[in-house]
Design a protein around this motif. Sequence first.
Motif, PDB file in Angstrom:
ATOM      1  N   LYS A   1       0.814  -1.221   0.000  1.00 45.98           N
ATOM      2  CA  LYS A   1       0.000   0.000   0.000  1.00 45.98           C
ATOM      3  C   LYS A   1       0.843   1.264   0.000  1.00 45.98           C
ATOM      4  O   LYS A   1       0.511   2.249  -0.667  1.00 45.98           O
ATOM      5  CB  LYS A   1      -0.921   0.014   1.222  1.00 45.98           C
ATOM      6  N   PHE A   2       1.950   1.264   0.736  1.00 47.39           N
ATOM      7  CA  PHE A   2       2.624   2.529   1.031  1.00 47.39           C
ATOM      8  C   PHE A   2       3.862   2.819   0.190  1.00 47.39           C
ATOM      9  O   PHE A   2       4.402   3.923   0.256  1.00 47.39           O
ATOM     10  CB  PHE A   2       2.990   2.578   2.521  1.00 47.39           C
ATOM     11  N   VAL A   3       4.333   1.860  -0.608  1.00 43.52           N
ATOM     12  CA  VAL A   3       5.480   2.170  -1.460  1.00 43.52           C
ATOM     13  C   VAL A   3       5.048   3.151  -2.553  1.00 43.52           C
ATOM     14  O   VAL A   3       3.939   3.053  -3.093  1.00 43.52           O
ATOM     15  CB  VAL A   3       6.069   0.884  -2.079  1.00 43.52           C
ATOM     16  N   VAL A   4       5.896   4.117  -2.837  1.00 39.25           N
ATOM     17  CA  VAL A   4       5.573   5.113  -3.867  1.00 39.25           C
ATOM     18  C   VAL A   4       6.535   5.057  -5.045  1.00 39.25           C
ATOM     19  O   VAL A   4       6.235   5.575  -6.123  1.00 39.25           O
ATOM     20  CB  VAL A   4       5.559   6.547  -3.274  1.00 39.25           C
ATOM     21  N   ASP A   5       7.675   4.409  -4.855  1.00 35.90           N
ATOM     22  CA  ASP A   5       8.633   4.302  -5.955  1.00 35.90           C
ATOM     23  C   ASP A   5       9.678   3.267  -5.591  1.00 35.90           C
ATOM     24  O   ASP A   5       9.814   2.871  -4.419  1.00 35.90           O
ATOM     25  CB  ASP A   5       9.299   5.656  -6.223  1.00 35.90           C
TER      26      ASP A   5
ATOM     27  N   THR B   1      -7.148  -4.999  -3.619  1.00 37.01           N
ATOM     28  CA  THR B   1      -6.886  -5.222  -5.040  1.00 37.01           C
ATOM     29  C   THR B   1      -6.338  -3.965  -5.702  1.00 37.01           C
ATOM     30  O   THR B   1      -5.393  -4.027  -6.501  1.00 37.01           O
ATOM     31  CB  THR B   1      -8.169  -5.678  -5.755  1.00 37.01           C
ATOM     32  N   GLU B   2      -6.924  -2.813  -5.375  1.00 35.47           N
ATOM     33  CA  GLU B   2      -6.435  -1.550  -5.929  1.00 35.47           C
ATOM     34  C   GLU B   2      -4.986  -1.308  -5.539  1.00 35.47           C
ATOM     35  O   GLU B   2      -4.154  -0.901  -6.365  1.00 35.47           O
ATOM     36  CB  GLU B   2      -7.318  -0.395  -5.453  1.00 35.47           C
ATOM     37  N   CYS B   3      -4.661  -1.543  -4.271  1.00 36.51           N
ATOM     38  CA  CYS B   3      -3.277  -1.357  -3.816  1.00 36.51           C
ATOM     39  C   CYS B   3      -2.343  -2.354  -4.498  1.00 36.51           C
ATOM     40  O   CYS B   3      -1.212  -2.000  -4.871  1.00 36.51           O
ATOM     41  CB  CYS B   3      -3.200  -1.515  -2.301  1.00 36.51           C
ATOM     42  N   SER B   4      -2.805  -3.581  -4.686  1.00 36.10           N
ATOM     43  CA  SER B   4      -1.983  -4.588  -5.358  1.00 36.10           C
ATOM     44  C   SER B   4      -1.711  -4.191  -6.799  1.00 36.10           C
ATOM     45  O   SER B   4      -0.582  -4.315  -7.287  1.00 36.10           O
ATOM     46  CB  SER B   4      -2.690  -5.948  -5.316  1.00 36.10           C
ATOM     47  N   ASN B   5      -2.733  -3.703  -7.482  1.00 30.31           N
ATOM     48  CA  ASN B   5      -2.552  -3.269  -8.870  1.00 30.31           C
ATOM     49  C   ASN B   5      -1.568  -2.107  -8.968  1.00 30.31           C
ATOM     50  O   ASN B   5      -0.745  -2.046  -9.883  1.00 30.31           O
ATOM     51  CB  ASN B   5      -3.900  -2.867  -9.472  1.00 30.31           C
TER      52      ASN B   5
END
Length: 265
Positions: free
Chosen positions: A51-55, A249-253
Amino acid sequence: MAKVYKEFKNLDDQLDYLHKEKNIYFQDRDLAKNILLDYNYYNLVSSGKIKFVVDISNNNHKYNPSQFEEWSRYFLDDCQVSEFLMNNLIEFERIINSRTSFYVGELIEKELLSKKQHNEIAEIIINAKIENLDDYIGKETWKYISKMTFGNLKNILFWLLNSDKKTFNKIFSGYVFLQKGSIPQLKHRISDIVLLRNYLFHFTPLTLFLVYATGKNGNYYNRFRIKIVNFIYDLKPNQDILRIMKTLTECSNSFIKIKNSHLSD
């Protein structure tokens, strides 16, 4: 090159590492330590990372500043969905195991198979090495199958797909998802159900099941695994769980998009 193993970290070390490397802040360190102790550092962090990774840069994950409570809340949502799916999986496995025990037992005990078919399926049962039962000799087949793990049962289901689709369809009566499709597709679906079960029953976060499948081109690809999760959910749906599943699912995508964009780094 020798593998480098991570050193054991005490709870304070874990919090310090999470703050330094993952930009996590703590309102109550004692509470955070209790949560890590009870829910497992690796599982909580592995789930929250989705969820929290941005890059990602040089294989290092980057995170925006966040509170530990956000990470733990996301992980507990994952646990809630996982426990719901586990209940559905238990019921599904019980039904499939019972039907397989009956129908395959009937094939063998009533001698409805050719000698070659009998020997093939007997070998599968023998190789399952079922504990606390005498060596299988072709008698009381239903009892041996009823004691199989889902992983071993899968081998019988695969054999039926190849050799007796009619019996396979009897076993999966009412489960259209596991009746319609090519034999390779159905085998893949059954294998993924077994894999999902193994993930959840070993307390591995559901989000890890959703993000680490790879396609033929080497990219991360979760469409088939999402279908499996949806199938198990639909066995006994729950709207509150569905809402959380959508978020997972949204976070996984999103995580998969980030991973795929850096595969060549």
